[in-house]
Structure formats: C-alpha cells, structure tokens
Write a protein that holds these residues in place. Structure first.
Motif, PDB file in Angstrom:
ATOM      1  N   ASP A 155       0.830  -1.210   0.000  1.00  0.00           N
ATOM      2  CA  ASP A 155       0.000   0.000   0.000  1.00  0.00           C
ATOM      3  C   ASP A 155       0.865   1.260   0.000  1.00  0.00           C
ATOM      4  OD1 ASP A 155      -2.263  -1.531  -0.024  1.00  0.00           O
ATOM      5  OD2 ASP A 155      -2.931  -1.005   2.002  1.00  0.00           O
ATOM      6  N   TYR A 156       1.991   1.193   0.713  1.00  0.00           N
ATOM      7  CA  TYR A 156       2.904   2.340   0.753  1.00  0.00           C
ATOM      8  C   TYR A 156       3.534   2.569  -0.621  1.00  0.00           C
ATOM      9  CZ  TYR A 156       7.026   5.127   2.044  1.00  0.00           C
ATOM     10  OH  TYR A 156       7.999   6.093   2.109  1.00  0.00           O
ATOM     11  N   LEU A 157       4.010   1.504  -1.244  1.00  0.00           N
ATOM     12  CA  LEU A 157       4.671   1.633  -2.541  1.00  0.00           C
ATOM     13  C   LEU A 157       3.709   2.115  -3.630  1.00  0.00           C
ATOM     14  CD1 LEU A 157       6.847  -1.627  -2.581  1.00  0.00           C
ATOM     15  CD2 LEU A 157       7.632   0.701  -2.161  1.00  0.00           C
ATOM     16  N   ARG A 158       2.462   1.681  -3.548  1.00  0.00           N
ATOM     17  CA  ARG A 158       1.481   2.001  -4.591  1.00  0.00           C
ATOM     18  C   ARG A 158       0.691   3.280  -4.302  1.00  0.00           C
ATOM     19  NH1 ARG A 158      -0.784  -4.232  -5.431  1.00  0.00           N
ATOM     20  NH2 ARG A 158       1.066  -5.004  -6.534  1.00  0.00           N
ATOM     21  N   GLY A 159       0.941   3.870  -3.145  1.00  0.00           N
ATOM     22  CA  GLY A 159       0.217   5.094  -2.810  1.00  0.00           C
ATOM     23  C   GLY A 159      -1.205   4.867  -2.351  1.00  0.00           C
ATOM     24  N   TYR A 160      -1.513   3.661  -1.856  1.00  0.00           N
ATOM     25  CA  TYR A 160      -2.872   3.345  -1.419  1.00  0.00           C
ATOM     26  C   TYR A 160      -3.127   3.705   0.038  1.00  0.00           C
ATOM     27  CZ  TYR A 160      -3.107   0.459  -5.679  1.00  0.00           C
ATOM     28  OH  TYR A 160      -3.085   0.011  -6.971  1.00  0.00           O
ATOM     29  N   MET A 161      -2.093   3.987   0.804  1.00  0.00           N
ATOM     30  CA  MET A 161      -2.265   4.331   2.209  1.00  0.00           C
ATOM     31  C   MET A 161      -3.040   5.641   2.343  1.00  0.00           C
ATOM     32  SD  MET A 161       1.281   3.873   4.294  1.00  0.00           S
ATOM     33  CE  MET A 161       1.911   2.282   4.802  1.00  0.00           C
ATOM     34  N   PRO A 162      -3.929   5.721   3.335  1.00  0.00           N
ATOM     35  CA  PRO A 162      -4.487   7.034   3.658  1.00  0.00           C
ATOM     36  C   PRO A 162      -3.354   8.002   3.988  1.00  0.00           C
ATOM     37  CG  PRO A 162      -5.690   5.294   4.787  1.00  0.00           C
ATOM     38  CD  PRO A 162      -4.488   4.643   4.171  1.00  0.00           C
ATOM     39  N   GLU A 163      -3.504   9.248   3.642  1.00  0.00           N
ATOM     40  CA  GLU A 163      -2.418  10.221   3.783  1.00  0.00           C
ATOM     41  C   GLU A 163      -1.912  10.323   5.220  1.00  0.00           C
ATOM     42  OE1 GLU A 163       0.586  12.547   2.881  1.00  0.00           O
ATOM     43  OE2 GLU A 163      -0.739  11.560   1.413  1.00  0.00           O
ATOM     44  N   ALA A 164      -2.805  10.264   6.183  1.00  0.00           N
ATOM     45  CA  ALA A 164      -2.385  10.370   7.580  1.00  0.00           C
ATOM     46  C   ALA A 164      -1.505   9.193   7.986  1.00  0.00           C
ATOM     47  CB  ALA A 164      -3.608  10.453   8.498  1.00  0.00           C
ATOM     48  N   VAL A 165      -1.839   8.008   7.484  1.00  0.00           N
ATOM     49  CA  VAL A 165      -1.039   6.827   7.793  1.00  0.00           C
ATOM     50  C   VAL A 165       0.308   6.903   7.084  1.00  0.00           C
ATOM     51  CG1 VAL A 165      -0.936   4.297   7.679  1.00  0.00           C
ATOM     52  CG2 VAL A 165      -3.119   5.442   8.098  1.00  0.00           C
ATOM     53  N   ARG A 166       0.293   7.361   5.845  1.00  0.00           N
ATOM     54  CA  ARG A 166       1.549   7.499   5.083  1.00  0.00           C
ATOM     55  C   ARG A 166       2.505   8.477   5.772  1.00  0.00           C
ATOM     56  NH1 ARG A 166       3.030   6.091  -0.028  1.00  0.00           N
ATOM     57  NH2 ARG A 166       4.753   7.272  -0.956  1.00  0.00           N
ATOM     58  N   LYS A 167       1.973   9.574   6.257  1.00  0.00           N
ATOM     59  CA  LYS A 167       2.813  10.547   6.967  1.00  0.00           C
ATOM     60  C   LYS A 167       3.382   9.939   8.239  1.00  0.00           C
ATOM     61  CE  LYS A 167       2.867  15.221   8.910  1.00  0.00           C
ATOM     62  NZ  LYS A 167       3.586  14.792  10.124  1.00  0.00           N
ATOM     63  N   ASN A 168       2.555   9.216   8.965  1.00  0.00           N
ATOM     64  CA  ASN A 168       3.009   8.559  10.191  1.00  0.00           C
ATOM     65  C   ASN A 168       4.087   7.513   9.881  1.00  0.00           C
ATOM     66  OD1 ASN A 168       3.142   7.870  12.895  1.00  0.00           O
ATOM     67  ND2 ASN A 168       1.275   6.640  12.869  1.00  0.00           N
ATOM     68  N   PHE A 169       3.896   6.770   8.793  1.00  0.00           N
ATOM     69  CA  PHE A 169       4.876   5.770   8.374  1.00  0.00           C
ATOM     70  C   PHE A 169       6.219   6.441   8.059  1.00  0.00           C
ATOM     71  CE2 PHE A 169       7.049   3.103   5.300  1.00  0.00           C
ATOM     72  CZ  PHE A 169       6.894   1.820   5.821  1.00  0.00           C
ATOM     73  N   TRP A 170       6.169   7.517   7.303  1.00  0.00           N
ATOM     74  CA  TRP A 170       7.404   8.229   6.948  1.00  0.00           C
ATOM     75  C   TRP A 170       8.100   8.801   8.187  1.00  0.00           C
ATOM     76  CZ3 TRP A 170      11.077   8.716   3.556  1.00  0.00           C
ATOM     77  CH2 TRP A 170      11.953   9.805   3.660  1.00  0.00           C
ATOM     78  N   ASP A 171       7.326   9.406   9.067  1.00  0.00           N
ATOM     79  CA  ASP A 171       7.902   9.975  10.287  1.00  0.00           C
ATOM     80  C   ASP A 171       8.541   8.908  11.159  1.00  0.00           C
ATOM     81  OD1 ASP A 171       7.039  12.464   9.487  1.00  0.00           O
ATOM     82  OD2 ASP A 171       5.261  12.478  10.790  1.00  0.00           O
ATOM     83  N   THR A 172       7.992   7.697  11.107  1.00  0.00           N
ATOM     84  CA  THR A 172       8.498   6.609  11.945  1.00  0.00           C
ATOM     85  C   THR A 172       9.747   5.963  11.370  1.00  0.00           C
ATOM     86  OG1 THR A 172       6.243   6.131  12.698  1.00  0.00           O
ATOM     87  CG2 THR A 172       7.890   4.420  13.056  1.00  0.00           C
ATOM     88  N   TYR A 173       9.767   5.715  10.052  1.00  0.00           N
ATOM     89  CA  TYR A 173      10.823   4.902   9.456  1.00  0.00           C
ATOM     90  C   TYR A 173      11.750   5.645   8.485  1.00  0.00           C
ATOM     91  CZ  TYR A 173       7.971   1.095  11.285  1.00  0.00           C
ATOM     92  OH  TYR A 173       7.264   0.268  12.099  1.00  0.00           O
ATOM     93  N   GLN A 174      11.306   6.760   7.914  1.00  0.00           N
ATOM     94  CA  GLN A 174      12.130   7.497   6.947  1.00  0.00           C
ATOM     95  C   GLN A 174      12.607   6.588   5.808  1.00  0.00           C
ATOM     96  OE1 GLN A 174      13.238  11.141   7.525  1.00  0.00           O
ATOM     97  NE2 GLN A 174      11.285  10.815   8.574  1.00  0.00           N
ATOM     98  N   LEU A 175      11.707   5.740   5.315  1.00  0.00           N
ATOM     99  CA  LEU A 175      12.036   4.818   4.239  1.00  0.00           C
ATOM    100  C   LEU A 175      11.432   5.296   2.926  1.00  0.00           C
ATOM    101  CD1 LEU A 175      11.368   1.354   5.959  1.00  0.00           C
ATOM    102  CD2 LEU A 175      13.598   2.166   5.158  1.00  0.00           C
TER     103      LEU A 175
END
Length: 286
Positions: A155-175
C-alpha cells in the motif's frame, strides 16, 4: 541442567532448568535454517547466550525451531548447536510441534502459529498428523506478521495508504520506496524486515479503520487458504500461539467466529507450557 527452547524466525525463547529445579528464562534471536547458516547459528549463540550460563554443564538441549520441518534442516541445526552445547544431548524438533504441545498437551485438536510466519496443524495428542504447508513468506504465510507487513508495504509503494497513515509511516521509518525494495530484494532476512511493520499496524492510531481492515483481511486469507482446508475443521477449537495472534486477538476472534469455530487458547509464547510438558508429561522427548 537442561535447556528447553521455542525458536521462531525472529526470536528464540529459552528456559534453563537447573538440577535443583530452578527456571531461568532468556532470549536470543531466531535461527530458521532456511534463512541462516550453521556458522551464523554458532556465532550468534556464542555471542548472545548469557555470560553466566555454564554451557559445559548442560546435559540436554530440547530445541523446537521454525524451519525445522525436515530431517535435513533439523540435522543442520543439530550440527550447529552441538558445536556450542558440547556436552549435551541435543534434540531438535519443529516449532509447530512445540505449539501443539504447549496449547493442547496430550489432547487432540487444532493448533496454529501466528508470529513472524504462519503454520497450522491437526494434532493427535502426541504428534502432528496433518499439516498444510504455509508456503513461507514469499508464497504464503497468510495472517503472519510478515504477511501483514507486506500488505502495508505494498500500500505504501502504490500510494494506497491514507495520507495520515503514510505521513506517520514516513515519520516513523524514513524509508523511501527504493529503500523498501533494497531491503526486500537485495538484503538478507527480508521476512524479519517485513514482519517488523506489524508493530506499526498495531501501534497506529491515526486511521484505525484502515489498519483494522488490513489485519482482518490478512486473517480472512489465513482462514480461507489454510484453516478451512482441514477436513471437519469446525469440530475443533481454535488454539494459537504467537505475538501476532495474541496482539490482534480481538480481530482474530471475530474472524474465528465468522468461520464457525470456537475460541480455545490464544497465548503469546509457548515456553512456559512447553517446559511443563517436558518436566511433567514427557521428559526428554521430541
């Protein structure tokens, strides 16, 4: 003195039973022979066993491990551990048998593992008598931490994550997406890498509907492709060990009920019950 261990692909739980009956618990990493070499096992044990463990005084080691499902893989782990536990009788068994013994003791029934990986079986009170191959983390392992992590990463690679979750994912892992592909396809232990993101799913509180649905569909796949394929599966209670099954048990129990089974025992780790099995029900036997 003897050691009893339950080894997953990520972590191994150990219990030292001293000659006077004292129990000492500790952890090392997991030693799945499909992912690590004998030399890796030897070096890791020598580095990570407790410094005060008197290895030369051990007389018996009973190790149940993920990936130890064939004679060849059991022998590989046996040979490695025998070089560390030099004076002990080393017995190697499959972690699925450990799960069944810990969950069911001497009673027949259904047992499952939902941790980094997935496995299931029908147990006759002594041995595993029916096991549908999980397919491991590339082909299957539905419902596992790795499976949940893979769904999240897709979902992250394809852009399917809700924006709030994607931001949280980026803030957590910086991947970045390139970082993800590098870790999955070019570096070792991709199963552990993917499985770690099940913790993100568990901790996420910015879009609960998204993450809950991700977990539920993972468990639905687990039932569709594995559990419901056992003949008369609904006559058994659903018994499960593993951090994923335990942490997401509210969702798991819902899927269990929807598939016509009754909840039995769900525990995080089998080690306490496994020690009891060896000390009380059937000592020194794998």
């Amino acid at each position: 003195m003897k050691l009893i261990a339950d080894g997953g692909s990520t972590k191994t739980n150990w219990c030292l039973v001293t000659d006077d009956g004292k129990k000492v618990y500790f952890n090392t990493e997991g030693y799945n022979p499909y992912f690590v070499s004998p030399q890796y096992i030897i070096e890791s044990l020598r580095k990570n066993l407790p410094a005060d463990l008197e290895v030369e005084k051990l007389t018996e080691v009973n190790y149940y491990g993920a990936g130890c499902s064939t004679d060849e893989k059991r022998q590989l782990v046996h040979n490695a551990m025998s070089q560390v536990f030099v004076n002990a009788k080393v017995n190697i068994g499959h972690d699925l048998l450990a799960a069944a013994r810990a969950l069911l003791g001497r009673t027949e029934g259904f047992a499952a593992i939902l941790g980094t990986g997935t496995n299931t079986c029908i147990y006759d009170g002594k041995d595993v008598v029916n096991n549908i191959d999980s397919g491991a983390y590339i082909l299957g392992d539905e419902g596992s931490g790795c499976y949940i992590g893979k769904k999240l990463l897709v979902d992250y690679l394809r852009g399917y994550m809700p924006e709030a979750v994607r931001k949280n994912f980026w803030d957590t892992y910086q991947l970045t997406p390139d970082d993800v592909n590098e870790r999955v396809y070019s570096q070792p232990l991709a199963n552990r890498f993917c499985a770690q993101f099940s913790k993100f799913v568990y901790d996420n509180n910015v879009h609960l509907e998204y993450t809950r649905n991700l977990v539920k569909t993972s468990f639905e796949d687990f039932f569709k492709n594995l559990v419901t394929q056992y003949p008369d599966y609904q006559k058994y209670t659903f018994n499960c060990i593993g951090s994923v099954g335990y942490n997401f048990r509210n969702v798991l129990e819902e899927v269990v009920t929807e598939n016509g089974m009754t909840i039995g025992t769900i525990i995080r780790s089998p080690i306490d019950n496994l020690v009891k099995f060896h000390l009380e029900l059937e000592p020194s036997s794998i």
